[in-house]
Design a protein around this motif. Structure first.
Motif, PDB file in Angstrom:
ATOM      1  N   ILE A   3     -72.711  55.465  75.137  1.00 15.50           N
ATOM      2  CA  ILE A   3     -73.251  56.477  75.506  1.00 15.50           C
ATOM      3  C   ILE A   3     -73.563  56.001  77.297  1.00 15.50           C
ATOM      4  CG2 ILE A   3     -74.855  58.286  76.193  1.00 15.50           C
ATOM      5  CD1 ILE A   3     -73.338  58.356  73.314  1.00 15.50           C
ATOM      6  N   ILE A   4     -73.609  55.384  77.702  1.00 14.61           N
ATOM      7  CA  ILE A   4     -73.674  54.758  79.030  1.00 14.61           C
ATOM      8  C   ILE A   4     -72.579  54.925  79.548  1.00 14.61           C
ATOM      9  CG2 ILE A   4     -75.171  53.378  80.991  1.00 14.61           C
ATOM     10  CD1 ILE A   4     -76.773  52.340  79.197  1.00 14.61           C
ATOM     11  N   GLY A   5     -71.111  54.442  79.158  1.00 13.26           N
ATOM     12  CA  GLY A   5     -70.201  54.069  79.847  1.00 13.26           C
ATOM     13  C   GLY A   5     -69.653  55.395  79.918  1.00 13.26           C
ATOM     14  N   LEU A   6     -69.905  56.133  79.196  1.00  9.95           N
ATOM     15  CA  LEU A   6     -69.497  57.890  78.433  1.00  9.95           C
ATOM     16  C   LEU A   6     -70.321  58.369  79.467  1.00  9.95           C
ATOM     17  CD1 LEU A   6     -69.490  58.333  74.859  1.00  9.95           C
ATOM     18  CD2 LEU A   6     -67.452  58.023  76.207  1.00  9.95           C
ATOM     19  N   VAL A   7     -71.213  58.640  80.000  1.00 13.14           N
ATOM     20  CA  VAL A   7     -71.899  59.117  81.452  1.00 13.14           C
ATOM     21  C   VAL A   7     -70.806  58.960  81.959  1.00 13.14           C
ATOM     22  CG1 VAL A   7     -73.924  59.627  82.452  1.00 13.14           C
ATOM     23  CG2 VAL A   7     -73.954  59.545  80.205  1.00 13.14           C
ATOM     24  N   ILE A  23     -60.794  74.696  89.624  1.00 13.10           N
ATOM     25  CA  ILE A  23     -61.897  75.399  89.749  1.00 13.10           C
ATOM     26  C   ILE A  23     -63.101  75.316  90.364  1.00 13.10           C
ATOM     27  CG2 ILE A  23     -62.132  76.208  86.947  1.00 13.10           C
ATOM     28  CD1 ILE A  23     -64.184  74.296  87.314  1.00 13.10           C
ATOM     29  N   GLU A  24     -63.291  75.977  91.450  1.00 15.57           N
ATOM     30  CA  GLU A  24     -64.751  75.620  92.216  1.00 15.57           C
ATOM     31  C   GLU A  24     -65.899  75.689  91.760  1.00 15.57           C
ATOM     32  OE1 GLU A  24     -63.784  74.229  95.284  1.00 15.57           O
ATOM     33  OE2 GLU A  24     -61.798  74.103  95.242  1.00 15.57           O
ATOM     34  N   ALA A  25     -66.731  74.569  91.457  1.00 17.83           N
ATOM     35  CA  ALA A  25     -68.212  74.274  91.262  1.00 17.83           C
ATOM     36  C   ALA A  25     -69.216  72.798  92.074  1.00 17.83           C
ATOM     37  CB  ALA A  25     -67.948  73.608  89.622  1.00 17.83           C
ATOM     38  N   ASP A  26     -69.610  72.975  92.024  1.00 15.80           N
ATOM     39  CA  ASP A  26     -71.274  72.256  92.450  1.00 15.80           C
ATOM     40  C   ASP A  26     -71.274  70.789  92.400  1.00 15.80           C
ATOM     41  OD1 ASP A  26     -72.438  73.425  90.881  1.00 15.80           O
ATOM     42  OD2 ASP A  26     -73.863  73.947  92.134  1.00 15.80           O
ATOM     43  N   ILE A  27     -71.844  70.267  92.390  1.00 18.24           N
ATOM     44  CA  ILE A  27     -71.356  68.908  92.364  1.00 18.24           C
ATOM     45  C   ILE A  27     -72.597  68.690  91.289  1.00 18.24           C
ATOM     46  CG2 ILE A  27     -72.919  66.125  93.135  1.00 18.24           C
ATOM     47  CD1 ILE A  27     -71.780  66.939  96.092  1.00 18.24           C
ATOM     48  N   PRO A  28     -73.485  69.538  90.722  1.00 20.96           N
ATOM     49  CA  PRO A  28     -74.556  69.262  89.303  1.00 20.96           C
ATOM     50  C   PRO A  28     -73.298  70.048  88.123  1.00 20.96           C
ATOM     51  CG  PRO A  28     -75.527  69.762  91.840  1.00 20.96           C
ATOM     52  CD  PRO A  28     -74.151  69.626  92.148  1.00 20.96           C
ATOM     53  N   THR A  29     -72.816  70.629  88.241  1.00 24.70           N
ATOM     54  CA  THR A  29     -72.036  71.578  87.804  1.00 24.70           C
ATOM     55  C   THR A  29     -70.719  70.712  86.951  1.00 24.70           C
ATOM     56  OG1 THR A  29     -72.705  74.063  88.357  1.00 24.70           O
ATOM     57  CG2 THR A  29     -71.226  73.499  86.871  1.00 24.70           C
ATOM     58  N   THR A  30     -70.260  70.173  88.532  1.00 21.28           N
ATOM     59  CA  THR A  30     -69.014  69.290  87.987  1.00 21.28           C
ATOM     60  C   THR A  30     -69.471  67.889  86.811  1.00 21.28           C
ATOM     61  OG1 THR A  30     -67.908  70.171  90.160  1.00 21.28           O
ATOM     62  CG2 THR A  30     -66.987  67.907  89.874  1.00 21.28           C
ATOM     63  N   MET A  31     -70.183  67.208  87.566  1.00 22.49           N
ATOM     64  CA  MET A  31     -71.364  66.649  86.846  1.00 22.49           C
ATOM     65  C   MET A  31     -71.150  66.457  85.546  1.00 22.49           C
ATOM     66  SD  MET A  31     -73.299  63.904  89.847  1.00 22.49           S
ATOM     67  CE  MET A  31     -73.796  62.767  88.712  1.00 22.49           C
ATOM     68  N   VAL A  49     -60.258  54.492  71.011  1.00 24.52           N
ATOM     69  CA  VAL A  49     -59.819  53.212  72.192  1.00 24.52           C
ATOM     70  C   VAL A  49     -60.647  52.185  70.845  1.00 24.52           C
ATOM     71  CG1 VAL A  49     -62.890  52.628  73.034  1.00 24.52           C
ATOM     72  CG2 VAL A  49     -61.962  55.550  72.639  1.00 24.52           C
ATOM     73  N   SER A  50     -60.241  52.558  69.987  1.00 19.93           N
ATOM     74  CA  SER A  50     -60.457  50.855  68.891  1.00 19.93           C
ATOM     75  C   SER A  50     -58.922  50.743  69.109  1.00 19.93           C
ATOM     76  CB  SER A  50     -61.084  51.216  67.522  1.00 19.93           C
ATOM     77  OG  SER A  50     -60.765  52.401  66.332  1.00 19.93           O
ATOM     78  N   VAL A  51     -58.006  51.195  68.691  1.00 19.70           N
ATOM     79  CA  VAL A  51     -56.797  51.500  68.704  1.00 19.70           C
ATOM     80  C   VAL A  51     -55.906  51.641  70.059  1.00 19.70           C
ATOM     81  CG1 VAL A  51     -54.693  52.146  67.191  1.00 19.70           C
ATOM     82  CG2 VAL A  51     -56.863  52.825  66.817  1.00 19.70           C
ATOM     83  N   MET A  52     -55.968  51.988  71.262  1.00 12.64           N
ATOM     84  CA  MET A  52     -54.919  51.828  72.181  1.00 12.64           C
ATOM     85  C   MET A  52     -55.939  51.727  73.261  1.00 12.64           C
ATOM     86  SD  MET A  52     -53.273  55.585  71.449  1.00 12.64           S
ATOM     87  CE  MET A  52     -51.584  54.724  73.285  1.00 12.64           C
ATOM     88  N   GLY A  53     -56.833  51.274  73.887  1.00  8.51           N
ATOM     89  CA  GLY A  53     -57.346  50.426  74.402  1.00  8.51           C
ATOM     90  C   GLY A  53     -58.488  51.931  75.465  1.00  8.51           C
ATOM     91  N   ALA A  54     -58.939  50.880  76.375  1.00 13.89           N
ATOM     92  CA  ALA A  54     -60.378  51.591  77.147  1.00 13.89           C
ATOM     93  C   ALA A  54     -59.388  52.601  78.243  1.00 13.89           C
ATOM     94  CB  ALA A  54     -61.321  50.538  77.962  1.00 13.89           C
ATOM     95  N   MET A  55     -58.304  53.552  77.817  1.00 15.87           N
ATOM     96  CA  MET A  55     -57.870  54.263  78.914  1.00 15.87           C
ATOM     97  C   MET A  55     -57.359  55.171  78.053  1.00 15.87           C
ATOM     98  SD  MET A  55     -56.862  54.848  81.569  1.00 15.87           S
ATOM     99  CE  MET A  55     -56.242  55.552  82.439  1.00 15.87           C
ATOM    100  N   SER A  56     -57.815  54.760  76.684  1.00 20.42           N
ATOM    101  CA  SER A  56     -57.861  56.525  75.849  1.00 20.42           C
ATOM    102  C   SER A  56     -58.971  56.829  76.230  1.00 20.42           C
ATOM    103  CB  SER A  56     -57.519  56.332  74.460  1.00 20.42           C
ATOM    104  OG  SER A  56     -58.343  55.320  73.834  1.00 20.42           O
ATOM    105  N   GLY A  57     -60.938  56.595  75.939  1.00 23.57           N
ATOM    106  CA  GLY A  57     -61.325  57.076  76.666  1.00 23.57           C
ATOM    107  C   GLY A  57     -61.719  57.783  77.742  1.00 23.57           C
ATOM    108  N   PHE A  58     -61.324  57.210  78.744  1.00 25.69           N
ATOM    109  CA  PHE A  58     -60.686  58.495  79.687  1.00 25.69           C
ATOM    110  C   PHE A  58     -59.404  59.426  79.133  1.00 25.69           C
ATOM    111  CE2 PHE A  58     -58.444  59.156  84.004  1.00 25.69           C
ATOM    112  CZ  PHE A  58     -60.382  59.757  84.935  1.00 25.69           C
ATOM    113  N   VAL A  59     -59.246  59.591  79.112  1.00 28.11           N
ATOM    114  CA  VAL A  59     -58.377  60.472  79.206  1.00 28.11           C
ATOM    115  C   VAL A  59     -58.528  61.654  77.721  1.00 28.11           C
ATOM    116  CG1 VAL A  59     -56.381  61.415  77.633  1.00 28.11           C
ATOM    117  CG2 VAL A  59     -56.334  59.305  78.626  1.00 28.11           C
ATOM    118  N   GLY A  60     -59.618  61.041  76.797  1.00 26.92           N
ATOM    119  CA  GLY A  60     -60.729  61.606  75.727  1.00 26.92           C
ATOM    120  C   GLY A  60     -61.657  62.225  77.267  1.00 26.92           C
ATOM    121  N   ALA A  61     -62.524  61.604  77.526  1.00 30.33           N
ATOM    122  CA  ALA A  61     -63.419  62.125  78.929  1.00 30.33           C
ATOM    123  C   ALA A  61     -62.120  63.177  79.578  1.00 30.33           C
ATOM    124  CB  ALA A  61     -64.066  61.454  79.735  1.00 30.33           C
TER     125      ALA A  61
END
Length: 77
Positions: A3-7, A23-31, A49-61
């Motif tokens: 979860i910390i990694g996802l944050v 879109i234009e959003a302030d920093i807290p909204t963007t985060m 993530v388990s099949v294709m590696g950590a890059m898919s986690g970023f794509v999913g995010a």
């Protein structure tokens, strides 16, 4: 991915997603969008993530953040 990694990834993904969705959003909204999108996308795409590696986690995010932005724009009106 924890979860910390996802944050952490979510903060960057929110920035990227707001730029991709133009879109234009302030920093807290963007985060917030990025973190929530990372949690949504990261948990849904955990299998990739388990099949294709950590890059898919970023794509999913990024995809999760873009989904959240789309929902936010659609139902905010």
């Amino acid at each position: 991915m924890s979860i910390i990694g996802l944050v952490i990834i979510g903060a960057a993904a929110g920035f990227l997603a707001t730029r991709l969705m133009r879109i234009e959003a302030d920093i807290p909204t963007t985060m917030f969008i990025g973190i929530m999108g990372a949690l949504i996308g990261g948990l849904v795409l955990r299998l990739l993530v388990s099949v294709m590696g950590a890059m898919s986690g970023f794509v999913g995010a990024v995809l999760g953040a873009m989904l959240l932005i789309w929902l936010w724009q659609r139902y905010r009106r």
